[in-house]
Write a protein that holds these residues in place. Sequence first.
Motif, PDB file in Angstrom:
ATOM      1  N   LYS A 213       0.829  -1.214   0.000  1.00 53.88           N
ATOM      2  CA  LYS A 213       0.000   0.000   0.000  1.00 53.88           C
ATOM      3  C   LYS A 213       0.861   1.262   0.000  1.00 53.88           C
ATOM      4  O   LYS A 213       0.592   2.204  -0.759  1.00 53.88           O
ATOM      5  CB  LYS A 213      -0.929  -0.017   1.221  1.00 53.88           C
ATOM      6  N   ALA A 214       1.884   1.283   0.838  1.00 53.01           N
ATOM      7  CA  ALA A 214       2.725   2.479   0.933  1.00 53.01           C
ATOM      8  C   ALA A 214       3.462   2.731  -0.378  1.00 53.01           C
ATOM      9  O   ALA A 214       3.475   3.861  -0.894  1.00 53.01           O
ATOM     10  CB  ALA A 214       3.718   2.320   2.081  1.00 53.01           C
ATOM     11  N   GLN A 215       4.065   1.692  -0.928  1.00 58.72           N
ATOM     12  CA  GLN A 215       4.825   1.874  -2.164  1.00 58.72           C
ATOM     13  C   GLN A 215       3.912   2.232  -3.333  1.00 58.72           C
ATOM     14  O   GLN A 215       4.269   3.041  -4.193  1.00 58.72           O
ATOM     15  CB  GLN A 215       5.630   0.605  -2.467  1.00 58.72           C
ATOM     16  N   CYS A 216       2.711   1.628  -3.362  1.00 59.08           N
ATOM     17  CA  CYS A 216       1.775   1.932  -4.452  1.00 59.08           C
ATOM     18  C   CYS A 216       1.384   3.406  -4.430  1.00 59.08           C
ATOM     19  O   CYS A 216       1.349   4.074  -5.462  1.00 59.08           O
ATOM     20  CB  CYS A 216       0.531   1.058  -4.334  1.00 59.08           C
ATOM     21  N   ARG A 217       1.108   3.925  -3.226  1.00 61.84           N
ATOM     22  CA  ARG A 217       0.723   5.330  -3.117  1.00 61.84           C
ATOM     23  C   ARG A 217       1.882   6.250  -3.505  1.00 61.84           C
ATOM     24  O   ARG A 217       1.680   7.312  -4.086  1.00 61.84           O
ATOM     25  CB  ARG A 217       0.246   5.641  -1.702  1.00 61.84           C
ATOM     26  N   ILE A 218       3.102   5.863  -3.179  1.00 56.26           N
ATOM     27  CA  ILE A 218       4.258   6.693  -3.543  1.00 56.26           C
ATOM     28  C   ILE A 218       4.442   6.701  -5.061  1.00 56.26           C
ATOM     29  O   ILE A 218       4.636   7.757  -5.672  1.00 56.26           O
ATOM     30  CB  ILE A 218       5.529   6.205  -2.819  1.00 56.26           C
ATOM     31  N   PHE A 219       4.370   5.524  -5.692  1.00 57.34           N
ATOM     32  CA  PHE A 219       4.447   5.463  -7.153  1.00 57.34           C
ATOM     33  C   PHE A 219       3.359   6.343  -7.768  1.00 57.34           C
ATOM     34  O   PHE A 219       3.603   7.110  -8.701  1.00 57.34           O
ATOM     35  CB  PHE A 219       4.272   4.014  -7.626  1.00 57.34           C
ATOM     36  N   GLY A 220       2.129   6.194  -7.246  1.00 58.07           N
ATOM     37  CA  GLY A 220       1.003   6.948  -7.787  1.00 58.07           C
ATOM     38  C   GLY A 220       1.164   8.441  -7.600  1.00 58.07           C
ATOM     39  O   GLY A 220       0.820   9.238  -8.479  1.00 58.07           O
TER      40      GLY A 220
ATOM     41  N   THR B  32       9.387 -11.452 -13.212  1.00 58.61           N
ATOM     42  CA  THR B  32       8.831 -10.215 -12.647  1.00 58.61           C
ATOM     43  C   THR B  32       8.950  -9.002 -13.556  1.00 58.61           C
ATOM     44  O   THR B  32       8.287  -7.987 -13.320  1.00 58.61           O
ATOM     45  CB  THR B  32       9.548  -9.876 -11.331  1.00 58.61           C
ATOM     46  N   CYS B  33       9.820  -9.074 -14.589  1.00 60.08           N
ATOM     47  CA  CYS B  33      10.115  -7.925 -15.459  1.00 60.08           C
ATOM     48  C   CYS B  33      10.849  -6.814 -14.702  1.00 60.08           C
ATOM     49  O   CYS B  33      10.925  -5.683 -15.190  1.00 60.08           O
ATOM     50  CB  CYS B  33       8.839  -7.351 -16.094  1.00 60.08           C
ATOM     51  N   ALA B  34      11.329  -7.108 -13.508  1.00 54.88           N
ATOM     52  CA  ALA B  34      12.136  -6.137 -12.768  1.00 54.88           C
ATOM     53  C   ALA B  34      13.613  -6.467 -12.971  1.00 54.88           C
ATOM     54  O   ALA B  34      13.984  -7.596 -13.272  1.00 54.88           O
ATOM     55  CB  ALA B  34      11.788  -6.190 -11.285  1.00 54.88           C
TER      56      ALA B  34
ATOM     57  N   HIS C 154       8.822  -1.029 -12.728  1.00 56.44           N
ATOM     58  CA  HIS C 154       7.532  -0.416 -12.411  1.00 56.44           C
ATOM     59  C   HIS C 154       6.951  -1.061 -11.156  1.00 56.44           C
ATOM     60  O   HIS C 154       7.494  -2.031 -10.627  1.00 56.44           O
ATOM     61  CB  HIS C 154       6.568  -0.504 -13.597  1.00 56.44           C
ATOM     62  N   PHE C 155       5.847  -0.520 -10.668  1.00 56.84           N
ATOM     63  CA  PHE C 155       5.353  -0.895  -9.344  1.00 56.84           C
ATOM     64  C   PHE C 155       5.138  -2.397  -9.181  1.00 56.84           C
ATOM     65  O   PHE C 155       5.662  -3.017  -8.256  1.00 56.84           O
ATOM     66  CB  PHE C 155       4.055  -0.147  -9.034  1.00 56.84           C
ATOM     67  N   PHE C 156       4.346  -3.009 -10.074  1.00 59.45           N
ATOM     68  CA  PHE C 156       4.020  -4.428  -9.898  1.00 59.45           C
ATOM     69  C   PHE C 156       5.252  -5.307 -10.070  1.00 59.45           C
ATOM     70  O   PHE C 156       5.378  -6.339  -9.416  1.00 59.45           O
ATOM     71  CB  PHE C 156       2.904  -4.842 -10.849  1.00 59.45           C
ATOM     72  N   ALA C 157       6.170  -4.910 -10.947  1.00 60.54           N
ATOM     73  CA  ALA C 157       7.409  -5.673 -11.110  1.00 60.54           C
ATOM     74  C   ALA C 157       8.210  -5.663  -9.813  1.00 60.54           C
ATOM     75  O   ALA C 157       8.686  -6.695  -9.338  1.00 60.54           O
ATOM     76  CB  ALA C 157       8.229  -5.092 -12.260  1.00 60.54           C
ATOM     77  N   CYS C 158       8.334  -4.465  -9.212  1.00 58.35           N
ATOM     78  CA  CYS C 158       9.068  -4.350  -7.939  1.00 58.35           C
ATOM     79  C   CYS C 158       8.409  -5.177  -6.840  1.00 58.35           C
ATOM     80  O   CYS C 158       9.092  -5.854  -6.058  1.00 58.35           O
ATOM     81  CB  CYS C 158       9.133  -2.887  -7.501  1.00 58.35           C
ATOM     82  N   GLN C 159       7.085  -5.106  -6.767  1.00 52.10           N
ATOM     83  CA  GLN C 159       6.379  -5.835  -5.722  1.00 52.10           C
ATOM     84  C   GLN C 159       6.567  -7.345  -5.857  1.00 52.10           C
ATOM     85  O   GLN C 159       6.819  -8.044  -4.877  1.00 52.10           O
ATOM     86  CB  GLN C 159       4.883  -5.497  -5.760  1.00 52.10           C
ATOM     87  N   LEU C 160       6.407  -7.826  -7.068  1.00 52.60           N
ATOM     88  CA  LEU C 160       6.541  -9.266  -7.273  1.00 52.60           C
ATOM     89  C   LEU C 160       7.960  -9.731  -6.957  1.00 52.60           C
ATOM     90  O   LEU C 160       8.162 -10.780  -6.327  1.00 52.60           O
ATOM     91  CB  LEU C 160       6.151  -9.629  -8.702  1.00 52.60           C
ATOM     92  N   ALA C 161       8.946  -8.946  -7.372  1.00 56.09           N
ATOM     93  CA  ALA C 161      10.338  -9.304  -7.081  1.00 56.09           C
ATOM     94  C   ALA C 161      10.582  -9.324  -5.569  1.00 56.09           C
ATOM     95  O   ALA C 161      11.235 -10.236  -5.045  1.00 56.09           O
ATOM     96  CB  ALA C 161      11.283  -8.321  -7.770  1.00 56.09           C
ATOM     97  N   GLN C 162      10.060  -8.324  -4.847  1.00 55.54           N
ATOM     98  CA  GLN C 162      10.227  -8.301  -3.394  1.00 55.54           C
ATOM     99  C   GLN C 162       9.607  -9.535  -2.742  1.00 55.54           C
ATOM    100  O   GLN C 162      10.187 -10.144  -1.839  1.00 55.54           O
ATOM    101  CB  GLN C 162       9.583  -7.034  -2.817  1.00 55.54           C
TER     102      GLN C 162
END
Length: 604
Positions: free
Chosen positions: A489-496, A541-543, A566-574
């Motif tokens: 949630k935090a990272q998504c809001r920052i990206f947005g 992940t495309c990251a 990008h956001f989803f790539a970073c999230q999946l990699a994490q």
Amino acid sequence: MNKLYIGNVSAEASEEDLETIFKQWKIPHSGPFLVKTGYAFVDCPDEKTAMRAIDVLSGKVELHGKVLEVEHSVPKRQRSCKLQIRNIPPHMQWEVLDGMLAQYGAVESCEQVNTDTETAVVSVRYATKDQARLAMEKLNGSMMENFALKVSYIPDETAAPEGPSAGGRRTFNSRGPPRSGSPGLGARPKVQSDIPLRMLVPTQFVGAIIGKEGATIRNITKQTHSKIDIHRKENAGAAEKPITIHSTPEGCSNACTTIMEIMQKEALDTKFTEEIPLKILAHNNFVGRLIGKEGRNLKKIEQDTGTKITISPLQDLTLYNPERTITIKGSIEACSSAEQEVMKKIRESYESDMAAMNLQSNLIPGLNLNALGLFPSGAPGMGPSMSNVPPPGALGGCSFGCSPYGAEGPFWASVLSESSQPLAGQPESETVHLFIPALAVGAIIGKQGQHIKQLSHFAGASIKIAPAEGMDAKQRMVIIVGPPEAQFKAQCRIFGKLKEENFFGPKEEVKLEAHIKVPSFAAGRVIGKGGKTVNELQNLTCAEVVVPRDQTPDENDQVIVKISGHFFACQLAQRKIQEILTQVRRQQQPKSPSGTQPPLPRRK
């Protein structure tokens, strides 16, 4: 654009044959196949399914020795200036595409369409029919970076209907009512928008809008085929009241115009001398794209409609009221035109976000996207998740929980129960260092630190910005501490936020670098033998995932893993890296004595 034309159909082909092909490729359809000599028609449940059918089947699938051609079914009267261009190379620059399209005429608009395909798809409107026809003739089948472009007409609902044909030619109507979507019906009935129109009106005009015993509002509802909610009881004593209109875009606009006319008449009757602007409420997630880079979108709407448009400042937002007020000043006709353009941009942003979320939502197993509050509620994957939130109805109609965007019934109970479920067992707190442009620090912190406080409360995470490493530092580090869902949630809001505040271009994807620390003894497991694991991780992940060589472990015997994308790539990699670390920790634990239960439950 849900109706498909299937061409080059063999004379031997039957409805069952086409049914089998669609079933084989898992493409749903919402009606029977209408098979004619050499061609057929079929309806798809939505535009996304129709696009997938075109991409999967057209020019690729054979039936009785003939390769099928699949494209949008467009009545002749709607073959005007709009084209869809598919199979565009995925890495093609917009400037190159714009230049290519401009060779055949004046391009009025060019917008990317969200699809599941690797190649890009755009919808293009030319100034004239002749220009669109020339572009279709020249571009269809032409090669670009080893990709054959596919061009077809798409319905232009603004096209003028053709007059009756000479000679009194018999129409389909003479044989009974036309079937849905046929030329005899005119434009296909429009679908109600997922995003309603929300407007603010002065409280003193609410009575006139409702009318005696509700007669006026019933009449508006009937004439515009809309559902209108006037939130009279909210914010007692407030100078303005919100109105929510559910209908097609056209129905919303007609209802809005009628309400403005009623207010104007009431103002004259009561000798109310102040100007009555049109005020539209819009979720903050969409406002950045409405404004556009350097305010270009908003300026264009103002110029095209002859209005003056202002938007309430970010400082007016609260955690429980994420809507901005868009104030439009001008004549009723001008305000109505501006409303149509504003809401068109907002709906496009919503649909784009929905498509992206739906496409990516399955990438992170177990993550509760319904509870993330990333978009307005009222649709799949949309809804908030906050701790210490008020009970239903406590905040009025403008809050997240009461869902002005269409959800019905109490909303908080299901959200809180869902969001309290961890990913697997009790989630551990994680620390992520996210790097943002140095110029964006002010936007993330907000006035007097309000934005970062609200963000921290919303996400349930600790969020701090580290001091700059030097006077000329181009990046700043944001330290986020919290469990996986809080990180998401935090990272998504920052990206947005970076996208909304135009730190990245309108057609540029937000890509950031994140660092996570792993035990030095586990770094080899992240890399894998010969780099196999890290390569598989990047492909999945495309990251971009890098474990810098020759690192000196810190005082906690940890090293850094760098993740960019990008956001989803970073999230999946994490998440995937955390899975590897969990496996390593389990293997490091001493085996429990025989006959006793292990301390951790097995994963199912």
